[in-house]
Design a protein around this motif. Structure first.
Motif, PDB file in Angstrom:
ATOM      1  N   PRO A 203     -21.523 -22.036 -27.684  1.00  0.00           N
ATOM      2  CA  PRO A 203     -20.872 -20.741 -27.903  1.00  0.00           C
ATOM      3  C   PRO A 203     -21.467 -19.692 -26.978  1.00  0.00           C
ATOM      4  CG  PRO A 203     -22.435 -21.190 -29.654  1.00  0.00           C
ATOM      5  CD  PRO A 203     -22.373 -22.436 -28.817  1.00  0.00           C
ATOM      6  N   PHE A 204     -20.730 -18.639 -26.749  1.00  0.00           N
ATOM      7  CA  PHE A 204     -21.186 -17.540 -25.905  1.00  0.00           C
ATOM      8  C   PHE A 204     -20.554 -16.255 -26.399  1.00  0.00           C
ATOM      9  CE2 PHE A 204     -17.340 -19.225 -24.032  1.00  0.00           C
ATOM     10  CZ  PHE A 204     -16.586 -18.088 -23.788  1.00  0.00           C
ATOM     11  N   PRO A 205     -21.180 -15.129 -26.130  1.00  0.00           N
ATOM     12  CA  PRO A 205     -20.600 -13.846 -26.564  1.00  0.00           C
ATOM     13  C   PRO A 205     -19.457 -13.437 -25.649  1.00  0.00           C
ATOM     14  CG  PRO A 205     -22.626 -13.463 -25.363  1.00  0.00           C
ATOM     15  CD  PRO A 205     -22.500 -14.956 -25.509  1.00  0.00           C
ATOM     16  N   PRO A 206     -18.498 -12.683 -26.162  1.00  0.00           N
ATOM     17  CA  PRO A 206     -17.439 -12.175 -25.288  1.00  0.00           C
ATOM     18  C   PRO A 206     -18.040 -11.272 -24.219  1.00  0.00           C
ATOM     19  CG  PRO A 206     -17.401 -11.080 -27.412  1.00  0.00           C
ATOM     20  CD  PRO A 206     -18.369 -12.204 -27.536  1.00  0.00           C
ATOM     21  N   HIS A 207     -17.478 -11.326 -23.048  1.00  0.00           N
ATOM     22  CA  HIS A 207     -18.041 -10.507 -21.961  1.00  0.00           C
ATOM     23  C   HIS A 207     -16.982 -10.243 -20.916  1.00  0.00           C
ATOM     24  CE1 HIS A 207     -18.116 -13.795 -18.985  1.00  0.00           C
ATOM     25  NE2 HIS A 207     -18.269 -14.549 -20.043  1.00  0.00           N
ATOM     26  N   GLU A 208     -17.203  -9.195 -20.149  1.00  0.00           N
ATOM     27  CA  GLU A 208     -16.457  -8.936 -18.932  1.00  0.00           C
ATOM     28  C   GLU A 208     -17.473  -8.804 -17.821  1.00  0.00           C
ATOM     29  OE1 GLU A 208     -12.536  -6.940 -19.010  1.00  0.00           O
ATOM     30  OE2 GLU A 208     -13.586  -5.366 -17.876  1.00  0.00           O
ATOM     31  N   THR A 209     -17.156  -9.376 -16.673  1.00  0.00           N
ATOM     32  CA  THR A 209     -18.074  -9.382 -15.542  1.00  0.00           C
ATOM     33  C   THR A 209     -17.410  -8.705 -14.357  1.00  0.00           C
ATOM     34  OG1 THR A 209     -19.080 -11.451 -16.310  1.00  0.00           O
ATOM     35  CG2 THR A 209     -19.423 -10.844 -14.006  1.00  0.00           C
TER      36      THR A 209
END
Length: 418
Positions: A203-209
Motif C-alpha cells: 500500500p502507499f499513500p495518495p500523492h501527486e508528484t
C-alpha cells in the motif's frame, strides 16, 4: 338523453430533455425528475460505460449529491490510506496533506472512485425508459420561455420540450448553437493520461508528484484498484501510436515508487490519453431561450483543481432548484446563470493557475516553486487548504438529506496560518 361522464384530462407534466449521459447530464436528469419534470436523457453512445477512469468527489459535490439521495452512498466509498501529499520525482515530500484537517475544514473527505461507479448510481435513480442510448441529438431550436418549446432533432425524430439541458461536453454543439460568436475552449498546452490498475503488493499513500513540465498522481480506490493520472506539456494532437504505455514509461519510468510499478501493471489498451482544453473566456450566460448549458459545455476547465466533475454536479442541483416545472422558466434560468457563472469562472481560473504552476519547465522556476510549496507546508495545513476555501465548502441551495454529520455544512476553524 344522458351522456357518459367525461374522464378529467390528466395534467401535462413539463418535459426536460438532457443531451448527454455523463455525470453532469445524469445528475441533472435525476434532480429535475425529483423536482417534478418528466426527464429524458439522450446519449449518443450505445451504453453508459463512461469514457474515463477515476474522479475525486470533493465535499461540495457530495453535498450536492445529498440533494438527490446519493451523498451517503458516495461517502461509503471513501478511502483512508493515511495522509498523502505532494512529492518530487525523486520521492522527496514537498508537502503533506492532513486528510482529517481537510475533512474538518470542508465538511467531509475527498472520495476517489471510478467514474463508472458514479454513473451506475445515477442511472439507477432513473426509470429505464428515461435513458435513450444510441441517440445522437442536435439542438434545433432553443425555444422561447414566453412561447414555443425548445426542439431537439435526434436519430429517432424531433423532440419538443419545455426545457433542454445541454450537457454535451467540452466541444458542445449546443454551446456553439446558442453562442456562435464565442471562441469556445482552447488547448491548454498540456496533454493527460489516465489509467486504472489492480492494487500493488504494497500500500502507499495518495500523492501527486510535480516534476519539470510534467506531473503524476496516484490514488488508491476503495475496491483495491489504483487510479493514476499524468500530464505533460505537449503539442496538441501528438500521440504515441497505439502504445501510450510506452510513452508513460519513457516520461515517468524513472520517477519514485510506486510510479514505475503502476505503469508496469497497466494494460496498454486501457491507457487513455486526451489533450486538456479549457474555456478561458466565460460565456455571456449559461442559458438562452429554454435551453441551459451544464458542465464542460458551459465551463470547461483544466483538471488540476480536481473540480471539473464536481462543478457539473453542482450545476445540476442548482438548475433543478432554480427552474422547477411550475415556476417562471425565464426567471429560473436567469437565476441559474447568476449563481453558476461567477463561481465556475473563478474555478476555471484557479485550475489554470494550478496548471501553470504544476507544469513549470524552467529549472530555476521549478526550484523556487518547490521551495515555496515546502515552506507553505511547514507553516501548517491551513495555509495550503485555504486555496479551496469557498470551493470545497460550498453548500447547495436545497435542503440535503445525508445521514449523520458527514453531510452537514463544514464547521470552519481558524488555523494559526490563516
Amino acid at each position: 338523453m344522458s351522456s357518459a361522464p367525461r374522464t378529467p384530462a390528466r395534467p401535462h407534466t413539463p418535459r426536460a430533455v438532457v443531451i448527454g449521459g455523463g455525470i453532469g447530464g445524469l445528475t441533472a436528469a435525476v434532480a429535475l425528475r425529483q423536482s417534478g419534470w418528466h426527464t429524458t436523457v439522450l446519449e449518443r453512445a450505445d451504453s453508459l460505460e463512461p469514457v474515463g477512469a477515476g474522479i475525486g468527489l470533493a465535499p461540495n459535490s457530495q453535498r450536492a449529491l445529498d440533494v438527490v439521495g446519493l451523498g451517503d452512498a458516495v461517502r461509503a466509498l471513501a478511502t483512508w490510506h493515511g495522509d498523502g501529499g505532494l512529492r518530487t520525482p525523486s520521492g522527496r515530500w514537498l508537502s503533506r496533506t492532513d486528510s482529517r484537517a481537510a475533512a474538518e475544514r470542508f465538511g467531509g473527505p475527498l472520495v476517489p472512485l471510478h467514474r463508472a461507479t458514479l454513473i451506475e448510481h445515477l442511472a439507477a435513480r432513473l426509470p429505464s425508459d428515461a435513458l435513450l442510448l444510441g441517440t445522437s441529438a442536435v439542438l434545433a431550436d432553443p425555444g422561447d420561455p414566453a412561447g414555443r418549446p425548445a426542439r431537439v432533432t435526434t436519430t429517432r425524430g424531433d423532440i419538443a420540450a419545455e426545457l433542454v439541458v445541454a450537457a454535451d461536453g467540452i466541444h458542445s454543439d449546443a454551446r456553439t448553437a446558442l453562442f456562435p460568436g464565442h471562441p469556445g475552449p482552447r488547448y491548454t498546452g498540456v496533454t493527460a493520461w489516465r489509467v486504472v490498475v489492480p492494487a500493488l503488493d504494497r500500500p502507499f499513500p495518495p500523492h501527486e508528484t510535480w516534476g519539470s513540465g510534467a506531473l503524476w498522481g496516484s490514488q488508491p480506490l476503495k475496491d483495491d484498484r489504483i487510479y493514476a493520472y499524468a500530464a505533460a506539456a505537449a503539442p496538441s494532437g501528438q500521440r504515441a501510436g497505439d502504445d501510450e504505455k510506452s510513452e508513460l514509461l519513457r516520461r515517468f519510468g524513472d520517477w519514485h515508487d510506486p510510479v514505475p510499478g503502476i505503469i508496469a501493471a497497466a494494460d496498454p489498451e486501457q491507457v487513455l490519453r486526451n489533450d486538456i482544453w479549457h474555456q478561458k473566456d466565460p460565456l455571456p450566460a449559461f442559458h438562452r431561450g429554454r435551453t441551459a448549458l451544464l458542465g464542460d459545455a458551459a465551463h470547461a476547465m483544466a483538471p488540476f483543481a480536481g473540480q471539473g466533475g464536481n462543478q457539473a454536479v453542482e450545476d445540476a442541483v442548482v438548475l433543478a432548484h432554480c427552474a422547477p416545472p411550475d415556476a417562471d422558466l425565464a426567471a429560473g434560468l436567469a437565476a441559474y446563470t447568476a449563481q453558476r457563472l461567477p463561481r465556475t469562472t473563478a474555478v476555471v481560473r484557479l485550475s489554470a493557475r494550478i496548471a501553470r504552476l504544476a507544469t513549470l519547465s524552467n529549472t530555476p522556476a521549478v526550484a523556487v516553486r518547490n521551495t515555496l510549496m515546502a515552506a507553505a507546508s511547514r507553516l501548517g495545513p491551513g495555509l495550503v487548504l485555504r486555496t479551496f476555501d469557498g470551493i470545497a465548502d460550498w453548500c447547495p441551495p436545497q435542503p440535503t438529506y445525508a445521514a449523520g454529520a458527514a453531510g452537514a455544512p463544514p464547521k470552519r476553524r481558524r488555523e494559526p496560518s490563516d
